[in-house]
Design a protein around this motif. Structure first.
Motif, mmCIF file in Angstrom:
data_model
loop_
_atom_site.group_PDB
_atom_site.id
_atom_site.type_symbol
_atom_site.label_atom_id
_atom_site.label_comp_id
_atom_site.label_asym_id
_atom_site.label_seq_id
_atom_site.Cartn_x
_atom_site.Cartn_y
_atom_site.Cartn_z
ATOM 1 N N LEU A 245 -15.217 37.770 94.309
ATOM 2 C CA LEU A 245 -16.201 37.169 94.015
ATOM 3 C C LEU A 245 -17.858 37.510 95.029
ATOM 4 O O LEU A 245 -18.720 38.613 94.625
ATOM 5 C CB LEU A 245 -16.342 36.083 93.449
ATOM 6 N N TYR A 246 -17.286 36.721 95.954
ATOM 7 C CA TYR A 246 -18.720 36.811 97.197
ATOM 8 C C TYR A 246 -18.887 38.031 97.636
ATOM 9 O O TYR A 246 -17.671 39.295 97.839
ATOM 10 C CB TYR A 246 -17.878 36.299 98.323
ATOM 11 N N ILE B 127 -22.551 35.814 94.397
ATOM 12 C CA ILE B 127 -21.805 35.706 92.861
ATOM 13 C C ILE B 127 -22.823 36.707 92.356
ATOM 14 O O ILE B 127 -23.859 36.199 92.207
ATOM 15 C CB ILE B 127 -20.480 35.400 92.471
ATOM 16 N N SER B 128 -22.108 37.861 91.546
ATOM 17 C CA SER B 128 -22.626 38.220 90.808
ATOM 18 C C SER B 128 -23.650 37.493 89.596
ATOM 19 O O SER B 128 -23.547 36.581 89.131
ATOM 20 C CB SER B 128 -21.674 39.334 89.405
ATOM 21 N N ASP B 129 -24.846 37.839 89.423
ATOM 22 C CA ASP B 129 -25.730 37.101 88.271
ATOM 23 C C ASP B 129 -25.595 37.526 86.509
ATOM 24 O O ASP B 129 -25.394 36.915 85.788
ATOM 25 C CB ASP B 129 -27.049 37.554 88.232
ATOM 26 N N ARG C 46 -21.433 29.772 98.702
ATOM 27 C CA ARG C 46 -22.730 30.151 99.724
ATOM 28 C C ARG C 46 -22.590 31.137 100.949
ATOM 29 O O ARG C 46 -23.574 32.358 101.281
ATOM 30 C CB ARG C 46 -24.060 28.154 100.044
ATOM 31 N N GLU C 47 -21.734 30.784 101.409
ATOM 32 C CA GLU C 47 -21.728 31.141 102.557
ATOM 33 C C GLU C 47 -20.513 32.386 102.933
ATOM 34 O O GLU C 47 -20.155 32.804 104.088
ATOM 35 C CB GLU C 47 -21.050 29.410 103.523
ATOM 36 N N GLY C 48 -19.551 32.286 101.903
ATOM 37 C CA GLY C 48 -18.435 33.162 102.112
ATOM 38 C C GLY C 48 -16.434 32.804 102.943
ATOM 39 O O GLY C 48 -16.522 33.380 103.540
ATOM 40 N N THR C 49 -16.825 31.418 103.236
ATOM 41 C CA THR C 49 -16.220 30.752 103.848
ATOM 42 C C THR C 49 -14.915 29.747 103.084
ATOM 43 O O THR C 49 -15.266 29.589 102.187
ATOM 44 C CB THR C 49 -16.557 30.125 104.820
ATOM 45 N N LEU C 50 -14.049 30.030 103.419
ATOM 46 C CA LEU C 50 -12.513 28.943 103.372
ATOM 47 C C LEU C 50 -13.084 27.802 103.881
ATOM 48 O O LEU C 50 -13.315 27.661 105.066
ATOM 49 C CB LEU C 50 -11.532 29.745 103.433
ATOM 50 N N GLY D 233 -21.922 49.601 91.699
ATOM 51 C CA GLY D 233 -22.733 48.339 92.047
ATOM 52 C C GLY D 233 -22.492 47.425 91.218
ATOM 53 O O GLY D 233 -21.885 47.125 90.355
ATOM 54 N N ASP D 234 -23.134 46.660 91.059
ATOM 55 C CA ASP D 234 -22.911 45.410 90.077
ATOM 56 C C ASP D 234 -22.994 45.144 89.288
ATOM 57 O O ASP D 234 -22.740 44.832 88.195
ATOM 58 C CB ASP D 234 -23.527 44.157 90.907
ATOM 59 N N THR D 235 -24.402 46.222 88.541
ATOM 60 C CA THR D 235 -23.831 46.299 86.887
ATOM 61 C C THR D 235 -22.979 47.021 86.486
ATOM 62 O O THR D 235 -22.411 47.039 85.371
ATOM 63 C CB THR D 235 -25.266 46.540 86.422
ATOM 64 N N ASP D 236 -22.165 47.882 87.254
ATOM 65 C CA ASP D 236 -20.980 48.556 86.893
ATOM 66 C C ASP D 236 -19.751 47.774 86.587
ATOM 67 O O ASP D 236 -19.135 47.920 85.759
ATOM 68 C CB ASP D 236 -21.059 49.731 87.728
ATOM 69 N N ARG D 237 -19.730 47.279 88.363
ATOM 70 C CA ARG D 237 -19.038 46.388 88.336
ATOM 71 C C ARG D 237 -17.873 44.842 87.049
ATOM 72 O O ARG D 237 -17.090 44.875 87.310
ATOM 73 C CB ARG D 237 -19.362 45.684 90.106
ATOM 74 N N PHE D 238 -19.125 43.755 87.311
ATOM 75 C CA PHE D 238 -19.066 42.838 86.622
ATOM 76 C C PHE D 238 -20.027 43.169 85.199
ATOM 77 O O PHE D 238 -20.828 43.760 84.742
ATOM 78 C CB PHE D 238 -19.867 41.783 87.294
ATOM 79 N N ILE D 239 -18.813 42.816 84.608
ATOM 80 C CA ILE D 239 -19.524 43.121 82.698
ATOM 81 C C ILE D 239 -19.128 41.601 81.790
ATOM 82 O O ILE D 239 -17.699 41.074 82.169
ATOM 83 C CB ILE D 239 -18.479 44.271 82.347
#
Length: 145
Positions: A71-72, A88-90, A117-121, A2-8
């Motif tokens: 990140l997306y 992206i993560s808060d 915002r959209e996940g596009t390149l 999860g986000d809380t475990d993944r991003f520190i």
């Protein structure tokens, strides 16, 4: 994971992604410089972070396409400078830009921009006419550590 475990949030202005092993600067150029940047500005930004030894490291750089895309996540949300959602993560600082300048492909004077915002390149024509945000990254650990 999860986000809380993944991003520190490392408490030093950086965020570590445990899934990829990447360490990101918590803020981007929109927050730090209060403006959009072109490619040269973004290269200068990461060079200054290296020279300052930001957070104790001297290997900051712009992300590759693959790194930026990690990140997306559509299930994540953070508010950008314009009050809109970026995915992206808060753990990152709100008020960021909605785009990320990607490092040059080796041997080519071409870059891309990743829209968080959209996940596009996007593949803009000019390096010096870009008007985007940039976020610094470095390799911190092996993925999953």
């Amino acid at each position: 994971m999860g986000d809380t475990d993944r991003f520190i949030d490392n408490g030093d202005g950086t965020v570590t992604d445990r899934k990829t092993g990447l360490m990101w600067k918590k803020t981007d150029t929109m927050i730090d410089l209060k403006k959009w940047v072109n490619y040269q500005d973004s290269a200068d930004y990461v060079r200054e972070l290296r020279e300052q030894g930001f957070a104790g490291f001297d290997d900051w750089r712009l992300p590759t396409q693959d790194e930026a895309q990690t990140l997306y996540d559509e299930s994540l949300s953070l508010t950008d400078k314009f009050g809109k959602t970026v995915h992206i993560s808060d753990r990152f600082e709100p008020g960021c830009g909605f785009s990320m300048i990607i490092k040059l492909v080796d041997g080519r004077l071409r870059t891309s921009v990743f829209n968080i915002r959209e996940g596009t390149l996007d593949y803009p024509d000019g390096l010096w006419t870009l008007s985007e945000a940039a976020r610094a990254v470095r390799i911190h650990t092996s993925p999953g550590d």
